[in-house]
Design an enzyme around this catalytic site. Sequence first.
Site, PDB file in Angstrom:
ATOM      1  CG  HIS A 175     -11.032  -4.231   7.983  1.00 56.18           C
ATOM      2  ND1 HIS A 175     -11.903  -4.801   7.339  1.00 56.18           N
ATOM      3  CD2 HIS A 175     -11.403  -3.571   9.090  1.00 56.18           C
ATOM      4  CE1 HIS A 175     -13.094  -4.546   8.176  1.00 56.18           C
ATOM      5  NE2 HIS A 175     -12.939  -3.941   9.134  1.00 56.18           N
ATOM      6  CB  CYS A 260     -13.547 -10.189   5.476  1.00 50.35           C
ATOM      7  SG  CYS A 260     -13.970  -9.700   3.688  1.00 50.35           S
TER       8      CYS A 260
END
Length: 270
Positions: A175, A260
């Site tokens: 990501h 996250c």
Amino acid sequence: MTSAMPNPLTGGTTSRKALVRRPSPRLADGLVTHIDRTPVDAALALRQWEVYVVALRAHGWETIELPPLDDCPDGVFVEDTMVVYKNVAVIARPGAEPRRAETVTTEEAVTGLGCSLNRIREPGTLEGGDVLKIGDTVYVGRGGRTNGDGIRGLRAALGPLGARVVAVPVSKVLHLKSAVTALPDGTVIGYPPLVDDPGAFDRFLPVPEESGAHVVLLGGGKLLMAASAPRTAERFADLGYEPVPVDISEFEKMEGCVTCLSVRLRELYG
């Protein structure tokens, strides 16, 4: 108690709520894409997650624990399920199809907190880990999990709220926020070998360790970061910040980082 005070960057209010979800006992079965799979200790992961949650609480954050999803190995990485901007939650459509069930309970949680909802719709895909917000600029990583339709959907949702959505390439990591995050003054930090285009950001500061690129802004200059980046922590301390290290080694084995493991809600009304 959750604080609520004027936010000088947005004109709204500042809140301190964080959505979290305890790790599945099947964490080791989660998806990995850019690293080799290595053994994961599920019991140690749970202890590390508990310490992470305690660290949030110790710095004034109210944690809201979502229902466990034992059959979703990646469910602990709640940030991927949505993007929250001001009082709007954009429910993600993960590029990894097995992860799409994770959005149901996070959507229920933000609805209960009074957020307005929007969604990324097919054929768009977008995961929250690909989104880095700095003031009213929203950087979105276009790579394996987030596609062009997903970015256009996010732009359509956030543009009317005053956001400038900027697409940047991501090819070397899972990501965007696996490669870069930002300091409180808006400086983007990253480990250069994993950043596709440092010039995409107005200000970029290289860090000496991969996990040093990931910080959660706790407030008051405090930076929640991985214990695996001690040299970067020293550099941040030299800049006047206060690193708050936590050991997340078992989540790092699954391409996870400090960002996250929670969804931070900073601008709830009320």
